[in-house]
Design a protein around this motif. Structure first.
Motif, PDB file in Angstrom:
ATOM      1  N   VAL A 362      -1.978 115.575  37.963  1.00 59.48           N
ATOM      2  CA  VAL A 362      -1.169 115.103  36.843  1.00 59.48           C
ATOM      3  C   VAL A 362      -1.940 114.050  36.046  1.00 59.48           C
ATOM      4  O   VAL A 362      -1.941 114.052  34.806  1.00 59.48           O
ATOM      5  N   ALA A 363      -2.612 113.141  36.772  1.00 60.03           N
ATOM      6  CA  ALA A 363      -3.354 112.062  36.117  1.00 60.03           C
ATOM      7  C   ALA A 363      -4.472 112.607  35.243  1.00 60.03           C
ATOM      8  O   ALA A 363      -4.700 112.115  34.127  1.00 60.03           O
ATOM      9  N   LEU A 364      -5.200 113.594  35.747  1.00 61.33           N
ATOM     10  CA  LEU A 364      -6.297 114.170  34.958  1.00 61.33           C
ATOM     11  C   LEU A 364      -5.772 114.828  33.688  1.00 61.33           C
ATOM     12  O   LEU A 364      -6.349 114.677  32.608  1.00 61.33           O
ATOM     13  N   THR A 369      -5.559 114.272  27.952  1.00 60.63           N
ATOM     14  CA  THR A 369      -4.751 114.393  26.733  1.00 60.63           C
ATOM     15  C   THR A 369      -4.733 113.086  25.947  1.00 60.63           C
ATOM     16  O   THR A 369      -4.940 113.069  24.718  1.00 60.63           O
ATOM     17  N   LEU A 370      -4.487 111.976  26.657  1.00 56.72           N
ATOM     18  CA  LEU A 370      -4.470 110.667  26.001  1.00 56.72           C
ATOM     19  C   LEU A 370      -5.837 110.336  25.402  1.00 56.72           C
ATOM     20  O   LEU A 370      -5.928 109.796  24.292  1.00 56.72           O
ATOM     21  N   SER A 371      -6.895 110.672  26.127  1.00 56.06           N
ATOM     22  CA  SER A 371      -8.246 110.347  25.662  1.00 56.06           C
ATOM     23  C   SER A 371      -8.619 111.130  24.410  1.00 56.06           C
ATOM     24  O   SER A 371      -9.227 110.589  23.478  1.00 56.06           O
ATOM     25  N   LEU A 372      -8.263 112.392  24.374  1.00 55.32           N
ATOM     26  CA  LEU A 372      -8.570 113.203  23.196  1.00 55.32           C
ATOM     27  C   LEU A 372      -7.837 112.676  21.961  1.00 55.32           C
ATOM     28  O   LEU A 372      -8.420 112.566  20.877  1.00 55.32           O
ATOM     29  N   CYS A 373      -6.552 112.359  22.152  1.00 60.27           N
ATOM     30  CA  CYS A 373      -5.780 111.806  21.030  1.00 60.27           C
ATOM     31  C   CYS A 373      -6.360 110.469  20.595  1.00 60.27           C
ATOM     32  O   CYS A 373      -6.493 110.180  19.389  1.00 60.27           O
ATOM     33  N   ASN A 374      -6.716 109.648  21.569  1.00 61.04           N
ATOM     34  CA  ASN A 374      -7.241 108.327  21.268  1.00 61.04           C
ATOM     35  C   ASN A 374      -8.628 108.406  20.609  1.00 61.04           C
ATOM     36  O   ASN A 374      -8.941 107.633  19.696  1.00 61.04           O
ATOM     37  N   ILE A 394     -13.342 107.342  28.114  1.00 57.19           N
ATOM     38  CA  ILE A 394     -13.715 107.609  29.515  1.00 57.19           C
ATOM     39  C   ILE A 394     -12.974 106.637  30.427  1.00 57.19           C
ATOM     40  O   ILE A 394     -12.452 107.024  31.488  1.00 57.19           O
ATOM     41  N   THR A 395     -12.933 105.372  30.011  1.00 56.02           N
ATOM     42  CA  THR A 395     -12.190 104.380  30.792  1.00 56.02           C
ATOM     43  C   THR A 395     -10.717 104.756  30.901  1.00 56.02           C
ATOM     44  O   THR A 395     -10.093 104.604  31.959  1.00 56.02           O
ATOM     45  N   LEU A 396     -10.160 105.266  29.802  1.00 61.18           N
ATOM     46  CA  LEU A 396      -8.742 105.638  29.784  1.00 61.18           C
ATOM     47  C   LEU A 396      -8.444 106.701  30.843  1.00 61.18           C
ATOM     48  O   LEU A 396      -7.444 106.603  31.569  1.00 61.18           O
ATOM     49  N   VAL A 397      -9.303 107.709  30.961  1.00 55.75           N
ATOM     50  CA  VAL A 397      -9.117 108.749  31.983  1.00 55.75           C
ATOM     51  C   VAL A 397      -9.175 108.130  33.377  1.00 55.75           C
ATOM     52  O   VAL A 397      -8.326 108.413  34.238  1.00 55.75           O
TER      53      VAL A 397
END
Length: 451
Positions: A362-364, A369-374, A394-397
């Motif tokens: 779930v985290a990945l 998703t969050l990283s791509l948007c960000n 990368i840090t966000l993931v």
């Protein structure tokens, strides 16, 4: 509901102020006891006491049982020993025990010394069980039958003693040593032939609870079997009481409130918000706030050690709050789901690896998703260098991954070693995740930027 209570309160207060006591008494007699108690809880102590003294005697004990503890205490302290004992005598034994358990020892002794011997024996019996156990919340008022009785004998017994019992919907068949043999529902007694022997029609497939069973586990058993009442037995299967669904509703509310307070880093209290003093509220909140504040100093230390990197790449500073908040939110999501699963008996410590594996996947998915948007936002709107945007994403993931793993493991570990898993919720996890987020952030930044 509030409008209804306010309407009742205005009516009772008007009758009280105009001294129309006869009409007030009749009005109360036509109301539900729970509604009277709700109105009294909102009144001043003196007004509440006056209404209580006017209540029909048959209603007084039921209203008293529905009052908040502070109002109960005021009423008891305002009465003579004989009056107070009369109220206790008319309460169900479990309600009386719950009330007396919170009272000072000298008051309990004074009240019980004037109570009926059977009431005193029942209350002392209940008070000997540990708090939060099934034995402490059960009532000893139930209908017991003999195996050799006929249906006619059983119905006659219910008519004779039923009014003083917690419930007559289910009757319990006991042998001479009070060992539980079976149960009989009232509806089957009413429909059966009067000459049928109880032993021939009783249900021998009994689901019972031990006296030392935790109240939270007891609530889960009720939920599983959809019972409205359940027998409580000792180690030798002798019946000692019953627990009814109204007790379970109170337990569910109490446990849910306690978990919510612990998840918000507040020491639990069972007192209503406006009846909890400022000092008491301060004491409930301050220890965790102090602990979390001291814990947060580690975050400051990490930032201090990364001053060189921040000085050369000031843009890194702007994304610290976003990374910390996202990590804290991700950890909270995982911890709340795990704590709920533990509370409902859906997750056990032996399933930790299975739960962690699920949270990793779930985290990945969430992190990517969050990283791509960000990443798109950083390049299009913030117009920062691609390398800095890559470091942030990368840090966000990594942060989301670590946060969800921590949010999964901590509650399960806490439950395994005997702590309430609700303690390992949002504030505590957020503090840990904040420190880890910054460490990961600055490590990645130093590595890719060659600082």
């Amino acid at each position: 509901m509030e409008d209804k209570n306010r309407e009742y309160e205005n009516l009772l207060r008007e009758l009280l102020e105009s001294r129309q006591y006869t009409k007030l008494r009749q009005t109360c007699a036509d109301m539900q006891t729970a509604d009277i108690a709700a109105v009294m809880d909102d009144m001043e102590d003196e007004e509440s006491l006056k209404i209580f003294r006017i209540l029909p005697k048959a209603m007084a004990a039921d209203v008293f049982a529905d009052l908040e503890f502070d109002d109960q205490q005021y009423i008891i302290n305002s009465m003579s020993d004989r009056e107070a004992s009369s109220i206790i005598d008319n309460l169900m034994a479990d309600d009386a025990a719950d009330f007396l358990e919170e009272m000072p020892a000298n008051v309990v002794k004074r009240i019980l010394s004037n109570a009926r011997p059977d009431t005193r024996a029942d209350i002392n019996h209940l008070l000997r069980y540990p708090e939060d156990s099934a034995g402490s919340i059960m009532t000893v008022e139930y209908v017991d039958l003999k195996e050799s009785m006929t249906v006619k004998d059983a119905i006659d017994r219910i008519r004779k003693i039923g009014l003083d019992k917690e419930t007559v919907n289910v009757c319990y068949v006991l042998d001479p040593q009070r060992v539980l043999l079976g149960t009989v529902a009232l509806r089957y007694l009413v429909m059966a032939d009067p000459d049928t022997i109880i032993g021939d029609m009783m249900n021998e497939n009994i689901i019972s609870i031990g006296t030392m069973t935790d109240q939270e586990e007891t609530a889960l058993i009720f939920q599983k079997y959809d019972f409205t009442a359940m027998p409580v037995v000792d180690n030798e299967n002798r019946m000692v009481g019953i627990i009814t669904i109204d007790d379970i509703v109170d337990i569910i509310q109490e446990e849910a409130t306690e978990d919510i307070e612990k998840m918000a880093a507040i020491l639990p209290t069972d007192r209503p918000y406006f009846k909890t003093g400022i000092l008491e509220t301060y004491k409930a909140r301050m220890p965790w706030l102090l602990f979390l504040m001291i814990s947060a100093t580690f975050t400051g230390a990490i930032i201090t050690r990364a001053q060189d990197a921040l000085a050369r790449y000031v843009a890194l500073v702007a994304y610290i709050p976003m990374l910390m908040d996202t990590g804290g939110n991700a950890g909270s999501q995982a911890s709340v789901s795990i704590i709920r699963g533990i509370s409902l008996g859906e997750i056990e410590f032996k399933e930790t690896l299975q739960a962690v594996w699920k949270e990793i996947r779930v985290a990945l998915m969430c992190g990517v998703t969050l990283s791509l948007c960000n990443f798109a936002k950083l390049l299009i709107f913030d117009r920062i260098p691609v390398l800095v945007a890559a470091i942030v994403c990368i840090t966000l993931v990594c942060v989301v991954l670590v946060a969800k793993i921590i949010g999964c493991i901590l509650p399960l570990t806490a439950e395994h070693i005997g702590f309430d898993p609700a303690v390992m919720a949002s504030p505590f996890i957020t503090t840990i995740v904040d420190a880890i987020s910054l460490t990961v952030y600055f490590t990645i930044a130093k590595t890719l930027l060659h600082i």
